[in-house]
Design a protein around this motif. Structure first.
Motif, PDB file in Angstrom:
ATOM      1  N   ARG A  66       0.805  -1.224   0.000  1.00 53.87           N
ATOM      2  CA  ARG A  66       0.000   0.000   0.000  1.00 53.87           C
ATOM      3  C   ARG A  66       0.835   1.269   0.000  1.00 53.87           C
ATOM      4  NH1 ARG A  66      -3.968  -1.643   4.814  1.00 53.87           N
ATOM      5  NH2 ARG A  66      -4.592  -3.655   3.968  1.00 53.87           N
ATOM      6  N   TRP A  67       2.043   1.206   0.564  1.00 52.44           N
ATOM      7  CA  TRP A  67       2.778   2.455   0.766  1.00 52.44           C
ATOM      8  C   TRP A  67       4.208   2.460   0.242  1.00 52.44           C
ATOM      9  CZ3 TRP A  67       7.296   2.428   3.471  1.00 52.44           C
ATOM     10  CH2 TRP A  67       7.563   1.299   4.260  1.00 52.44           C
ATOM     11  N   TRP A  68       4.840   1.301   0.086  1.00 56.35           N
ATOM     12  CA  TRP A  68       6.277   1.253  -0.232  1.00 56.35           C
ATOM     13  C   TRP A  68       6.475   1.484  -1.725  1.00 56.35           C
ATOM     14  CZ3 TRP A  68       9.905  -1.857   3.236  1.00 56.35           C
ATOM     15  CH2 TRP A  68      11.229  -1.675   2.855  1.00 56.35           C
ATOM     16  N   GLY A  69       6.717   2.711  -2.084  1.00 54.32           N
ATOM     17  CA  GLY A  69       6.980   3.045  -3.471  1.00 54.32           C
ATOM     18  C   GLY A  69       6.165   4.234  -3.936  1.00 54.32           C
ATOM     19  N   SER A  70       6.386   4.587  -5.185  1.00 60.77           N
ATOM     20  CA  SER A  70       5.643   5.673  -5.822  1.00 60.77           C
ATOM     21  C   SER A  70       5.596   5.396  -7.314  1.00 60.77           C
ATOM     22  CB  SER A  70       6.324   7.016  -5.554  1.00 60.77           C
ATOM     23  OG  SER A  70       7.571   7.083  -6.224  1.00 60.77           O
ATOM     24  N   ALA A  71       4.687   6.053  -7.993  1.00 63.93           N
ATOM     25  CA  ALA A  71       4.503   5.837  -9.430  1.00 63.93           C
ATOM     26  C   ALA A  71       5.763   6.163 -10.231  1.00 63.93           C
ATOM     27  CB  ALA A  71       3.331   6.665  -9.936  1.00 63.93           C
ATOM     28  N   ASP A  72       6.579   7.124  -9.754  1.00 64.25           N
ATOM     29  CA  ASP A  72       7.755   7.527 -10.524  1.00 64.25           C
ATOM     30  C   ASP A  72       9.035   6.783 -10.127  1.00 64.25           C
ATOM     31  OD1 ASP A  72       7.658   8.879  -8.066  1.00 64.25           O
ATOM     32  OD2 ASP A  72       8.838  10.558  -8.831  1.00 64.25           O
ATOM     33  N   THR A  86       5.123  -5.395  -4.976  1.00 66.53           N
ATOM     34  CA  THR A  86       3.973  -6.224  -5.318  1.00 66.53           C
ATOM     35  C   THR A  86       4.259  -7.672  -4.911  1.00 66.53           C
ATOM     36  OG1 THR A  86       4.785  -6.733  -7.545  1.00 66.53           O
ATOM     37  CG2 THR A  86       3.415  -4.757  -7.323  1.00 66.53           C
ATOM     38  N   GLY A  87       3.210  -8.436  -4.756  1.00 64.75           N
ATOM     39  CA  GLY A  87       3.361  -9.860  -4.481  1.00 64.75           C
ATOM     40  C   GLY A  87       4.045 -10.178  -3.167  1.00 64.75           C
ATOM     41  N   TRP A  88       3.858  -9.325  -2.136  1.00 66.79           N
ATOM     42  CA  TRP A  88       4.492  -9.564  -0.839  1.00 66.79           C
ATOM     43  C   TRP A  88       4.017 -10.884  -0.258  1.00 66.79           C
ATOM     44  CZ3 TRP A  88       8.349  -8.035   2.175  1.00 66.79           C
ATOM     45  CH2 TRP A  88       8.350  -8.434   3.507  1.00 66.79           C
ATOM     46  N   TRP A  97      10.634 -14.572   3.300  1.00 61.48           N
ATOM     47  CA  TRP A  97       9.809 -13.500   2.754  1.00 61.48           C
ATOM     48  C   TRP A  97      10.250 -13.257   1.318  1.00 61.48           C
ATOM     49  CZ3 TRP A  97      11.852  -9.053   0.772  1.00 61.48           C
ATOM     50  CH2 TRP A  97      13.165  -8.752   1.121  1.00 61.48           C
ATOM     51  N   SER A  98       9.343 -12.737   0.514  1.00 65.70           N
ATOM     52  CA  SER A  98       9.672 -12.387  -0.864  1.00 65.70           C
ATOM     53  C   SER A  98       8.741 -11.273  -1.327  1.00 65.70           C
ATOM     54  CB  SER A  98       9.545 -13.604  -1.791  1.00 65.70           C
ATOM     55  OG  SER A  98       8.220 -14.069  -1.816  1.00 65.70           O
ATOM     56  N   VAL A  99       9.216 -10.545  -2.320  1.00 68.49           N
ATOM     57  CA  VAL A  99       8.451  -9.459  -2.905  1.00 68.49           C
ATOM     58  C   VAL A  99       8.980  -9.234  -4.317  1.00 68.49           C
ATOM     59  CG1 VAL A  99       9.961  -7.546  -2.176  1.00 68.49           C
ATOM     60  CG2 VAL A  99       7.496  -7.158  -2.381  1.00 68.49           C
ATOM     61  N   VAL A 100       8.177  -8.632  -5.157  1.00 66.40           N
ATOM     62  CA  VAL A 100       8.610  -8.234  -6.489  1.00 66.40           C
ATOM     63  C   VAL A 100       8.584  -6.706  -6.540  1.00 66.40           C
ATOM     64  CG1 VAL A 100       8.102  -8.272  -8.962  1.00 66.40           C
ATOM     65  CG2 VAL A 100       7.771 -10.342  -7.573  1.00 66.40           C
ATOM     66  N   VAL A 101       9.716  -6.135  -6.913  1.00 68.64           N
ATOM     67  CA  VAL A 101       9.820  -4.691  -7.074  1.00 68.64           C
ATOM     68  C   VAL A 101       9.476  -4.393  -8.530  1.00 68.64           C
ATOM     69  CG1 VAL A 101      11.357  -2.702  -6.929  1.00 68.64           C
ATOM     70  CG2 VAL A 101      11.651  -4.631  -5.342  1.00 68.64           C
ATOM     71  N   LYS A 102       8.389  -3.657  -8.725  1.00 73.00           N
ATOM     72  CA  LYS A 102       7.977  -3.295 -10.078  1.00 73.00           C
ATOM     73  C   LYS A 102       8.402  -1.849 -10.333  1.00 73.00           C
ATOM     74  CE  LYS A 102       4.118  -3.163 -13.249  1.00 73.00           C
ATOM     75  NZ  LYS A 102       2.666  -3.243 -13.415  1.00 73.00           N
ATOM     76  N   THR A 103       9.321  -1.666 -11.273  1.00 68.64           N
ATOM     77  CA  THR A 103       9.857  -0.334 -11.545  1.00 68.64           C
ATOM     78  C   THR A 103       8.866   0.507 -12.339  1.00 68.64           C
ATOM     79  OG1 THR A 103      10.912  -0.969 -13.615  1.00 68.64           O
ATOM     80  CG2 THR A 103      12.198  -1.290 -11.585  1.00 68.64           C
ATOM     81  N   ALA A 104       9.137   1.800 -12.398  1.00 74.00           N
ATOM     82  CA  ALA A 104       8.269   2.731 -13.122  1.00 74.00           C
ATOM     83  C   ALA A 104       8.144   2.354 -14.593  1.00 74.00           C
ATOM     84  CB  ALA A 104       8.790   4.154 -12.976  1.00 74.00           C
ATOM     85  N   ASN A 105       9.188   1.709 -15.153  1.00 71.46           N
ATOM     86  CA  ASN A 105       9.125   1.315 -16.565  1.00 71.46           C
ATOM     87  C   ASN A 105       8.591  -0.101 -16.760  1.00 71.46           C
ATOM     88  OD1 ASN A 105      11.233  -0.344 -15.881  1.00 71.46           O
ATOM     89  ND2 ASN A 105      12.764   0.691 -17.148  1.00 71.46           N
ATOM     90  N   ALA A 152      12.995  -9.855  -4.908  1.00 69.78           N
ATOM     91  CA  ALA A 152      13.872  -9.776  -3.740  1.00 69.78           C
ATOM     92  C   ALA A 152      13.317 -10.737  -2.693  1.00 69.78           C
ATOM     93  CB  ALA A 152      13.919  -8.356  -3.188  1.00 69.78           C
ATOM     94  N   SER A 153      14.205 -11.216  -1.813  1.00 69.12           N
ATOM     95  CA  SER A 153      13.747 -12.193  -0.823  1.00 69.12           C
ATOM     96  C   SER A 153      14.728 -12.248   0.337  1.00 69.12           C
ATOM     97  CB  SER A 153      13.613 -13.572  -1.469  1.00 69.12           C
ATOM     98  OG  SER A 153      14.860 -14.006  -1.995  1.00 69.12           O
ATOM     99  N   GLY A 154      14.370 -13.049   1.332  1.00 70.59           N
ATOM    100  CA  GLY A 154      15.234 -13.231   2.481  1.00 70.59           C
ATOM    101  C   GLY A 154      14.599 -14.135   3.511  1.00 70.59           C
ATOM    102  N   GLU A 155      15.200 -14.111   4.697  1.00 71.33           N
ATOM    103  CA  GLU A 155      14.763 -14.978   5.794  1.00 71.33           C
ATOM    104  C   GLU A 155      14.724 -14.157   7.086  1.00 71.33           C
ATOM    105  OE1 GLU A 155      16.805 -18.571   8.338  1.00 71.33           O
ATOM    106  OE2 GLU A 155      17.167 -18.509   6.173  1.00 71.33           O
TER     107      GLU A 155
END
Length: 159
Positions: A40-46, A51-53, A63-71, A77-80
């Motif tokens: 909901r909050w980590w990031g901005s449109a630019d 996503t996919g936390w 844990w894992s997440v996908v960082v979706k860039t502006a383009n 990314a992931s970890g323990e």
């Protein structure tokens, strides 16, 4: 009423330290950091969005997440989780599952330290493991200041 200051961040040769005062209780801060609420909050449109936390919040859990860039690029990314002391401390590993330009796939460690202050919480982030990667440390210091600003805004504490 809690008087908030702008988030602060700095790096040395190995570690990034960042801090922000937040206008909510520690358990609310933790929920924003390690649950799907991240999206909901980590990031901005630019810049980028999370996503996919997905997280198994227990010592040894992943844990894992996908960082979706502006383009539109999708960077996993992931970890323990290494330590969990609710509601005051969470330590986790972090790695990019792609070749980060300044860090590659090197695993680092992030500690979230939460301290009740007045009507809120002081969140301190200690992100270590950058020895030999000074450019990555500097980049991550800038990134943590930005992220803590987004978190302050999300939790109703924009300064």
């Amino acid at each position: 009423m809690l008087q908030l200051s702008f988030p602060q961040a700095m790096a040395n040769a190995d570690t990034v330290m960042a801090s922000a005062d937040l206008p909510v209780a520690p358990d609310e801060v933790i929920a924003a950091l390690v649950t799907r609420e991240v999206e909901r909050w980590w990031g901005s449109a630019d810049t980028y969005r999370m996503t996919g936390w997905n997280a198994d919040l227990r010592v040894g859990g992943s844990w894992s997440v996908v960082v979706k860039t502006a383009n539109g690029q999708r960077l996993p990314a992931s970890g323990e989780f290494l330590e969990i002391e609710m509601p005051r401390r969470i330590v986790q590993t972090r790695r990019y599952d792609w070749d980060h330009p300044a860090l590659g796939r090197k695993e680092t460690t992030v500690a979230y330290l939460l301290e009740p202050i007045g009507d809120g919480t002081r969140l301190t982030i200690c992100h270590g493991g950058f020895a030999g990667f000074p450019d990555a440390a500097a980049e991550h210091a800038e990134g943590w200041a930005r992220v803590l600003g987004w978190l302050q805004g999300y939790l109703g504490g924009a300064t």
